[in-house]
Design a protein around this motif. Sequence first.
Motif, short mmCIF file in Angstrom:
data_model
loop_
_atom_site.label_atom_id
_atom_site.label_comp_id
_atom_site.label_asym_id
_atom_site.label_seq_id
_atom_site.Cartn_x
_atom_site.Cartn_y
_atom_site.Cartn_z
N MET A 44 0.76 -1.11 0.05
CA MET A 44 -0.27 -0.12 -0.04
C MET A 44 0.85 1.28 -0.05
N VAL A 45 1.98 1.14 0.78
CA VAL A 45 2.93 2.30 0.82
C VAL A 45 3.64 2.37 -0.52
N ALA A 46 3.78 1.43 -1.20
CA ALA A 46 4.73 1.61 -2.59
C ALA A 46 3.58 2.30 -3.33
N ALA A 47 2.31 1.89 -3.28
CA ALA A 47 1.04 2.26 -4.32
C ALA A 47 1.09 3.73 -4.25
N THR A 48 1.49 4.51 -3.23
CA THR A 48 1.71 5.98 -3.24
C THR A 48 2.47 6.68 -3.95
N GLY A 49 3.54 5.77 -4.32
CA GLY A 49 4.94 6.39 -5.05
C GLY A 49 5.83 6.76 -4.15
N LEU A 50 5.46 6.70 -2.73
CA LEU A 50 6.33 7.32 -1.93
C LEU A 50 7.71 6.79 -1.58
N LEU A 51 7.74 5.41 -2.11
CA LEU A 51 8.82 4.41 -1.61
C LEU A 51 9.83 4.30 -3.18
N ALA A 52 9.45 5.10 -3.95
CA ALA A 52 10.17 5.18 -5.39
C ALA A 52 11.55 5.50 -5.05
N LYS A 53 12.53 4.71 -5.43
CA LYS A 53 14.20 4.72 -5.21
C LYS A 53 14.50 4.92 -3.93
N ARG A 54 13.68 4.39 -2.83
CA ARG A 54 13.89 4.10 -1.66
C ARG A 54 14.02 2.73 -0.72
N ASN A 55 14.74 2.66 0.11
CA ASN A 55 14.97 1.22 0.71
C ASN A 55 13.46 0.86 1.21
N CYS A 56 13.41 -0.57 1.06
CA CYS A 56 11.91 -1.13 1.50
C CYS A 56 12.26 -2.67 2.10
N SER A 57 11.85 -3.02 3.16
CA SER A 57 11.74 -4.42 3.54
C SER A 57 10.41 -5.13 3.45
N TYR A 109 6.63 -3.09 -8.36
CA TYR A 109 7.27 -1.75 -7.62
C TYR A 109 8.84 -1.88 -8.22
N PRO A 110 9.25 -2.11 -9.52
CA PRO A 110 10.95 -2.36 -9.61
C PRO A 110 11.52 -1.21 -9.43
N GLU A 111 11.02 0.14 -9.23
CA GLU A 111 11.77 1.19 -8.84
C GLU A 111 12.05 1.34 -7.37
N VAL A 112 11.67 0.29 -6.56
CA VAL A 112 11.81 0.24 -5.10
C VAL A 112 12.92 -0.49 -4.96
N HIS A 113 13.95 -0.04 -3.90
CA HIS A 113 15.18 -0.78 -3.52
C HIS A 113 14.86 -1.69 -2.47
N LEU A 114 14.62 -3.09 -2.75
CA LEU A 114 14.09 -3.96 -1.66
C LEU A 114 15.23 -4.64 -1.13
N LYS A 115 15.27 -4.48 0.37
CA LYS A 115 16.03 -5.15 1.31
C LYS A 115 15.37 -6.36 1.94
N THR A 118 9.58 0.53 7.11
CA THR A 118 8.98 -0.58 6.63
C THR A 118 9.80 -1.80 7.34
N ASN A 119 9.14 -3.03 7.32
CA ASN A 119 9.71 -4.12 8.03
C ASN A 119 9.33 -5.54 7.31
#
Length: 331
Positions: free
Chosen positions: A121-134, A147-153, A166-167
């Motif tokens: 849901m957070v990624a759907a806002t666009g706010l996670l673009a080019k940011r780290n996310c777990s 969401y390929p533009e999100v840096h998944l960790k 995120t967690n």
Amino acid sequence: MKHLTILVPDVQTANSTIACIVGAYQVFTGANDYRVRQGKRPLFKIETAGVAPEAAFINGLLTIRPQVDLASLDKTDLVLVPSLNPAFEQAVKGNIQLVDWLTRQYKNGAEIASMCTGAFMVAATGLLAKRNCSIHWNAADHFRSLYPEVHLKTEQVITDEQGIYTNGGGYSFLNLLLYLVEKYYDRETAIYCSKIFQIDIDRQVQSSFTIFTGQKTHGDELVKEAQLYLEANFRDKVSVAALSKRFSAGRRNFDRRFVKATGNTPLEYLQRVKIESAKKALETTRKTIQEVMYEVGYADVKAFREVFRKITGLSPLDYKNKYNKEAAGKV
């Protein structure tokens, strides 16, 4: 007093959604109570908020009635987004309103924390673009496809970047809650909540929980054939040059396609297949570390240990002691 909003979605929910909502409410209420016993005012006014009068979970077994209608909530300081259905495709129906509201609140200075697959849901806002996310390791491939533009960790339990948290998956959302309690209250309150709710504090990685299966829904048949070959022949010496030649592809083009399809280089993929096999042997047999090492195609103890620790976050012996009680301590 600050305001804490726990979102109550009414579509694309999962059984774990209700656990996140109730768990978050309980932990932050406990933190407030501890603060009051110290003679201080509660830090947060805690409210659940949604777009529907009630939301049903677990095939109607349980329902939650949000305390506040989202449309009437103009300002908040911290928003907690619970886990969602891991088959999440896009924001639909009520979730569109939640996404729009989240975007406005972040722009107005609120911080946002997603629990497990709430990251969709957070990624759907666009706010996670080019940011780290777990996120839960089991939802990682699907998340990357959306969401390929999100840096998944996926190895991390928690990410903290510019007011967005995120967690990882499952009940590791409890570790995120302790992290937020320490950040907003203090270390003492976080330790109290850790003890009273019996949650391990300061857990940083989720790598040891990952089960590697390999992403194969990418549609690149050449890469899929290469994956199946590696999985069938991982005990043998396999060079990437020989692998690309086997599938009649230039080395650079082969590497590029493999990374695009799987998220790993061919060498990383081979290592993960080897270590996954090693993990299963350490979990279920009484074989020694060296026996397992040779079985999965490693000849150098140091190299095996380094790769094993890099992928799982634990040494082979620590992993064995953690997951195989019968064989614990047998080196």
